[in-house]
Motif scaffolding. Structure first.
Motif, mmCIF file in Angstrom:
data_model
loop_
_atom_site.group_PDB
_atom_site.id
_atom_site.type_symbol
_atom_site.label_atom_id
_atom_site.label_comp_id
_atom_site.label_asym_id
_atom_site.label_seq_id
_atom_site.Cartn_x
_atom_site.Cartn_y
_atom_site.Cartn_z
ATOM 1 N N GLN A 175 74.983 42.351 67.290
ATOM 2 C CA GLN A 175 73.602 41.890 67.417
ATOM 3 C C GLN A 175 73.596 40.379 67.254
ATOM 4 O OE1 GLN A 175 70.733 43.725 67.944
ATOM 5 N NE2 GLN A 175 71.890 45.613 68.202
ATOM 6 N N PHE A 195 72.722 36.486 68.336
ATOM 7 C CA PHE A 195 71.608 35.767 68.947
ATOM 8 C C PHE A 195 72.184 34.971 70.113
ATOM 9 C CE2 PHE A 195 69.434 37.379 65.531
ATOM 10 C CZ PHE A 195 69.797 36.845 64.309
ATOM 11 N N PHE A 196 72.212 35.622 71.283
ATOM 12 C CA PHE A 196 72.950 35.045 72.392
ATOM 13 C C PHE A 196 72.385 33.735 72.916
ATOM 14 C CE2 PHE A 196 76.339 37.847 72.956
ATOM 15 C CZ PHE A 196 75.925 39.123 72.642
ATOM 16 N N ARG A 197 71.076 33.536 72.717
ATOM 17 C CA ARG A 197 70.490 32.310 73.248
ATOM 18 C C ARG A 197 70.697 31.113 72.338
ATOM 19 N NH1 ARG A 197 65.698 35.066 76.362
ATOM 20 N NH2 ARG A 197 65.856 36.540 74.649
ATOM 21 N N MET A 198 71.271 31.365 71.132
ATOM 22 C CA MET A 198 71.495 30.246 70.218
ATOM 23 C C MET A 198 72.974 29.887 70.202
ATOM 24 S SD MET A 198 69.029 31.810 67.228
ATOM 25 C CE MET A 198 68.708 30.430 66.163
ATOM 26 N N VAL A 228 71.063 30.887 60.823
ATOM 27 C CA VAL A 228 70.069 31.925 60.551
ATOM 28 C C VAL A 228 70.517 32.761 59.359
ATOM 29 C CG1 VAL A 228 68.852 33.934 61.465
ATOM 30 C CG2 VAL A 228 69.344 32.010 62.951
ATOM 31 N N GLY A 229 71.840 32.897 59.229
ATOM 32 C CA GLY A 229 72.370 33.636 58.097
ATOM 33 C C GLY A 229 71.988 32.999 56.763
ATOM 34 N N ARG A 273 78.185 34.843 60.073
ATOM 35 C CA ARG A 273 76.742 34.842 59.870
ATOM 36 C C ARG A 273 76.370 35.643 58.632
ATOM 37 N NH1 ARG A 273 73.264 37.346 64.633
ATOM 38 N NH2 ARG A 273 73.943 39.263 63.632
ATOM 39 N N GLU A 309 74.102 27.739 65.191
ATOM 40 C CA GLU A 309 72.715 28.144 64.938
ATOM 41 C C GLU A 309 72.648 29.597 64.488
ATOM 42 O OE1 GLU A 309 71.055 27.130 68.710
ATOM 43 O OE2 GLU A 309 70.100 25.317 67.957
#
Lengths: 290, 262, 313
Positions: free
Chosen positions: B88, B90-93, B101-102, B164, B97
Motif C-alpha cells: 500500500q 503512496f505511488f504519487r509521492m 508520512v510515516g 515507512r 515523502e
C-alpha cells in the motif's frame, strides 16, 4: 379518499417513468459499472425528436419509431466515443464523462430543437376516467401499461434469450464472460442501446402529460438515479420498485406536505439511502478484501 | 510478560470461518512468526491486530490494554505498525515523502498554523525529512529518496514500506510477507534489516512463506492451518513437528528449514 | 538560488507577475470584469482542488457553498443591517459549519456514492434558495448592497480585479502552505491509500472533514465576492451546472496543481465570452471539453505541460 387516490395514481404514473429511467441506469451499471448521467437525455430525446419530426410533417407513429432509433444511435455513440476510450478509469472519472455527455446533449438539443415546452397528443383523448372520486387521465394508464410492457419485454429478453444470458454473465463477472467467448465490449454497447431505447419509450409515454423541453433530462436523471439507489443499485426489480416508491413519495409529500419542495424529495431520498442503507431495499451488499 | 496477545479470536466472512479460536502471545523484543498454507488466515489475523477487522469473538491485548476493535489510527498512536502483503505504497509521492508520512505519529498538526506555515511548521518539516532520510538509509534506499515511488522496482517498494513503518518508531511491527517476490540476495538483505530492527528493541511479528528466513530469524513460530492453530514452538520444535510437516512444510520445506539451521 | 526556484511558492511568482502586468493590455473595463470573474472563480477552484486534486475526494455540489456565501452577503445587510465585510466572514463561518455537519456522514462514502451525495447536497441548497422567497427573493434572486470598507465603496471592475487578484494570491499561498505540511502530506497519502494512511496514525475521517471545511470556506468567500461584484445574486449560483463548472475548472487546469486552478477558471469563464456569437453552443462546448479532458487529458493542462517540460507541477 378521493384525494388519496388522486395522489396515488399521479404518484404511480410519474413513478413508472422514474422506474424506466432507473431500469436504464441499472442495465448500464450492471454491464459496465458506469453511472450514466445522460440517461435523462435519452428520455428527452425520445419526446423531443418525435415532436419535431411530427412538426415537420412525419406521421406520429413513424416519428416515434424514428425517434427511438435515433436515441438508440445516440446511446451507441455515447458508448463508442465516450465510454469505451475511457475503459478502466475510476468511477468518478466515468461519472464526469457521462455528466459531460449529458451537458453536451442538452446543449445540442437546445440548438437543434428549441428552448420551449412541447407536447404530444394523448393517445386516448383527455377525458379523465373517474375512479373512486379521483380523476385519472387515460394517458396515465397508457404510461402504466406501457412501462409494464417494457419491463416484461426486458425480462423476457434477459431470461429467455442467449444474448440476454450474455448480458447477465457480463454483469456477474466480466473477465469470466470474456474467457467463455462473450464479446463484452459489444454487450456493454448493447446495454447502452437498450437503455437508450427504454429511455426514449419513456419519453414518448410521458410527453403528452408532462410536456418536454431541452432540459428535462437533468432532473429526470437525478430522480431516476435516486430511484435506482432506493431499490438497490444493480437490481432490476429494485429499479422498478424504487421508481414507483419514489413517485409515490413525491406525489404524497407534494399533496400533503409542501408542493414547493417536491423536487427535493428525490435528493432527500438519495441522502437517506446513502446514510442508512447504501445497498438499497433489494440490493446486495459488498465484501471488500484487503 | 506478554506484549501482544490474542485470546480465542474468531472471525467469519460470509459463512467461512477465516480464523477459528486462535490464541497466541508475543513476548517483547522477539521475532514471532506466523506461518501456514495460503488461506490459513495469516493476513486476516494481521488485519485483526491492526484494527482493520473487528473479530466476532475473542479479545486482543496490547501492552496491557484491551485493544479489540480499536481503529487502526488509534492503534498506530499506541505504537503498532504494519506493512502490507499487497503493497500500500503512496505511488504519487516520492520515496522520501512516503516515509515522511510515516512520521505523522510524531508530528504536531494544526490547520491554522499549517495554513500560515508558521516557523514551527517549517522546522518540523525539516526534522521530519531528516528522520525520513535516516529510515531510508536503514533499508538501503537513501539514493532513491527523491524518486517517485511509482518508478521504483518491486523489491525496493517492499523495503520502502518497511522504512515507512519504521519511521513511526513502533513498539510492535507487523511484517506481512516482506520477502514475497524477493530473490535470495534481497531476502538476505531483508534478514539483516529485520535483525537491526530487533536490535533497536522493536518487537517483530512476521508472516512469511520463505522457510529459510523464518527458521533463521524466529524466536517463536505459530502455525496456522484452515484458520486454526496447528502448533506453536521454537524453530527446532516446529521443524520436527510431524503435523506441521504434513500440513505445510512438506518434505522439501522441511529440508529447507533444516538447511537454514545447519 | 536553487532553493528559491524549488521553493513551494516559486510557481506563484510568474502568476503574480501576470496578474500585475495583465491590465496594461486591457482595452476596456469589460476586460477587467472578465478577469475579475476568472480570479474569483479561481479562488473557489483552489479550494476544490485541495479536496479533489490532493485529497482525492469529489464534490459535485460545491456550488452550494458559493450560494451560501453569496446569499449571506445579500441577506445580512438587507435584513439585518450588518456590514458587508462582516457578512463575508459570516458566510464563511456558516459554510464551514454546514460543511462540518454535512461532511461527517457524507465523507464516509466513496466513489460514485460520494459523488451523488455531494450532488444531492448542492441541489438541495439550490432548491432551498429558490423556494424560501421571503428571505431570498425566489428564482429571480435579490440585489446585494455594495461592499463598503471604511467608507471606501468597493465598486468598479478595475477595483474588483485587484481585490480578486490579491485574494486569489493569498488563497493560493495558504493552499501551498497547507500542502507542504503534515496535514497536506496526510491528504495526499489518503488519496493514494486510505488503509495505509490509517495504519500510520492518520485519522482519515477527520482529515477529510478538515479539507472539506477548508474548501467550503474558499468557495463561500468566492461566492460572496461574486454577489458583491455583481450587485445581484440568484439561486443559479448554487445550481448543478455551476458545480460542474467548478469541477471542470479543477479538472481542466490540473488536479493537484494550484496554478492550474487559475488556468481552468480562465478557460471556463472566458469561453462563453468568446463564444458570444455562438452563445447557444456554450453547453455543447462545456460538455465536450469535460468529456475530452476526462477521457484523454485526465491530469489537466498544467501537469501535462509540466510533464512535457520534465518538471513536477
Amino acid at each position: 379518499m378521493a384525494e388519496f387516490l388522486q395522489f396515488f395514481f399521479s404518484g404511480l404514473t410519474v413513478g413508472a417513468i422514474y422506474a424506466l429511467v432507473a431500469l436504464g441506469f441499472t442495465l448500464i451499471y450492471n454491464a459496465s459499472d458506469v453511472i450514466n448521467f445522460a440517461q435523462g437525455e435519452f428520455v428527452m430525446l425520445g419526446g423531443m425528436t418525435t415532436v419535431f419530426l411530427g412538426l415537420a410533417g412525419v406521421p406520429l407513429p413513424l416519428a416515434a419509431l424514428v425517434a427511438v432509433i435515433a436515441t438508440v444511435a445516440v446511446g451507441l455513440a455515447l458508448h463508442r466515443f465516450a465510454i469505451e476510450p475511457a475503459r478502466g478509469a475510476s468511477a468518478v472519472t466515468l461519472i464526469m464523462i457521462t455528466i459531460g455527455a449529458s451537458i453536451f446533449l442538452r446543449g445540442a438539443a437546445q440548438v437543434v430543437f428549441d428552448k420551449r415546452f412541447h407536447g404530444l397528443p394523448h393517445l386516448f383523448g383527455t377525458e379523465p376516467i373517474r375512479l373512486g372520486g379521483a380523476a385519472i387521465l387515460p394517458q396515465s394508464l397508457v404510461v402504466l401499461v406501457g412501462a409494464a410492457c417494457v419491463v416484461v419485454l426486458l425480462w423476457l429478453f434477459i431470461d429467455r434469450t442467449l444474448l440476454g444470458k450474455a448480458v447477465i454473465a457480463t454483469a456477474a463477472n466480466r473477465l469470466a464472460a470474456r474467457l467463455v467467448g462473450i464479446n463484452t465490449g459489444r454487450i456493454v454497447g448493447l446495454s447502452f442501446a437498450v437503455s437508450a431505447a427504454i429511455g426514449a419509450v419513456a419519453g414518448l409515454l410521458v410527453t403528452p402529460i408532462a410536456l418536454t423541453s431541452y432540459d428535462v433530462g437533468t432532473l429526470l436523471a437525478l430522480k431516476g438515479f435516486a430511484a435506482a439507489m432506493l431499490g438497490g443499485i444493480g437490481s432490476a426489480l429494485g429499479a422498478v420498485v424504487g421508481g414507483l416508491l419514489l413517485g409515490m413519495f413525491e406525489a404524497f409529500s407534494a399533496g400533503y406536505v409542501s408542493s414547493k419542495y417536491k423536487d427535493a424529495v428525490a435528493f432527500l431520498v438519495i441522502l437517506a439511502v446513502l446514510f442508512a442503507m447504501p445497498q438499497g431495499l433489494l440490493g446486495r451488499g459488498r465484501v471488500e478484501r484487503v | 510478560m506478554t506484549f501482544l496477545q490474542a485470546k480465542r479470536l474468531s472471525i467469519s466472512f460470509g459463512g467461512v470461518r477465516a480464523i477459528d479460536d486462535v490464541s497466541l502471545a508475543v513476548e517483547p523484543g522477539l521475532v514471532f512468526s506466523i506461518i501456514g498454507p495460503n488461506g490459513a488466515g495469516k493476513t486476516t489475523l494481521f488485519n485483526v491486530f491492526s484494527g482493520l477487522y473487528v473479530p466476532h469473538q475473542g479479545r486482543v491485548r496490547f501492552a496491557g490494554e484491551d485493544i479489540t476493535g480499536m481503529s487502526p489510527h488509534r492503534l498506530a498512536r499506541r505504537g503498532l505498525s504494519r506493512t502490507f502483503q499487497n503493497l500500500q505504497i503512496f505511488f504519487r509521492m516520492t520515496a522520501v515523502e512516503n516515509v515522511m508520512v510515516g512520521r505523522h505519529r510524531h508530528e504536531a498538526t494544526g490547520i491554522l498554523s499549517e495554513l500560515l506555515h508558521l516557523p514551527a511548521v517549517a522546522r518540523q518539516n525539516r526534522r521530519t525529512r531528516e528522520a525520513a532520510r535516516a529510515a531510508l538509509g536503514r533499508v538501503g534506499l537513501k539514493t532513491e529518496a527523491e524518486r517517485p515511488a511509482g518508478s521504483l522496482p518491486y523489491g525496493a517498494l517492499k523495503r520502502l514500506e518497511i522504512a515507512r513503518a519504521l519511521a513511526s518508531e513502533p513498539m510492535v511491527l507487523l511484517l506481512d510477507e516482506p520477502a514475497a517476490g524477493c530473490n535470495p540476495v534481497e531476502t538476505q538483505e531483508l534478514e539483516g534489516v529485520i535483525r537491526s530492527i530487533v536490535k533497536d528493541g522493536v518487537t517483530v511479528v512476521l508472516v512469511e512463506h520463505d522457510m529459510r528466513l523464518v527458521m533463521n530469524i524466529s524466536d517463536r513460530i505459530h502455525v496456522l492451518a484452515n484458520g486454526r492453530t496447528l502448533a506453536e514452538g521454537s524453530a527446532a520444535e516446529i521443524r520436527s513437528n510431524p503435523a506441521v510437516v504434513e500440513a505445510y512444510l512438506g518434505v522439501h520445506g522441511a529440508h529447507e528449514a533444516a538447511r537454514a539451521h545447519g | 538560488m536553487r532553493a528559491l526556484v524549488t521553493h513551494r511558492l516559486a510557481a506563484l511568482a510568474p502568476v503574480a507577475a501576470i496578474i500585475v502586468a495583465l491590465p496594461a493590455f486591457f482595452p476596456s473595463a469589460y476586460y477587467y470584469r472578465v478577469a475579475a470573474l476568472v480570479l474569483i472563480f479561481a479562488l473557489a477552484a483552489v479550494g476544490l482542488n485541495l479536496l479533489m486534486g490532493f485529497a482525492g475526494q469529489v464534490s459535485l455540489g460545491h456550488a452550494g457553498f458559493l450560494g451560501i456565501g453569496g446569499y449571506v452577503v445579500a441577506i445580512g445587510p438587507t435584513y439585518f443591517a450588518l456590514p458587508s465585510w462582516l457578512c463575508i466572514v459570516g458566510g464563511a463561518v456558516v459554510s464551514g459549519v454546514v460543511a462540518f455537519v454535512v461532511g461527517r456522514p457524507i465523507l464516509r462514502l466513496k466513489g460514485h456514492y460520494l459523488a451523488v451525495a455531494t450532488l444531492g447536497f448542492g441541489v438541495l441548497v439550490a432548491i432551498v434558495l429558490t423556494n424560501e422567497a421571503a428571505w431570498t427573493g425566489g428564482p429571480d434572486g435579490m440585489s446585494v448592497p455594495r461592499l463598503v470598507l471604511f467608507e471606501w465603496r468597493v465598486r468598479g471592475s478595475d477595483t474588483w480585479y485587484w481585490v480578486a487578484g490579491a485574494s486569489f494570491l493569498v488563497g493560493a499561498v495558504l493552499a501551498l502552505n497547507l500542502i507542504d505540511s503534515p496535514t497536506g502530506r496526510a491528504l495526499r497519502a489518503i488519496h493514494d491509500s486510505e488503509i495505509a494512511s490509517s495504519v500510520l496514525a492518520i485519522d482519515v475521517a477527520r482529515k477529510k472533514l478538515t479539507v472539506f471545511v477548508v474548501s467550503a470556506v474558499y468557495a463561500s468567500v468566492a461566492g460572496s465576492y461574486l454577489a458583491l461584484f455583481n450587485g445581484h445574486v440568484t439561486p443559479d449560483i448554487a445550481g448543478f451546472l455551476r458545480s460542474i463548472e467548478l469541477v471542470a475548472m479543477v479538472v481542466l487546469g490540473g488536479m493537484g496543481s494550484i496554478a492550474g486552478s487559475l488556468v481552468g477558471a480562465a478557460v471556463i469563464v472566458v469561453l462563453p465570452q468568446t463564444l458570444t456569437a455562438l452563445h447557444d453552443y456554450e453547453h455543447m462546448v462545456l460538455g465536450l471539453l469535460l468529456m475530452v479532458f476526462m477521457i484523454f487529458l485526465r491530469r489537466g493542462v498544467v501537469p501535462s505541460l509540466a510533464a512535457l517540460a520534465g518538471r513536477p507541477a
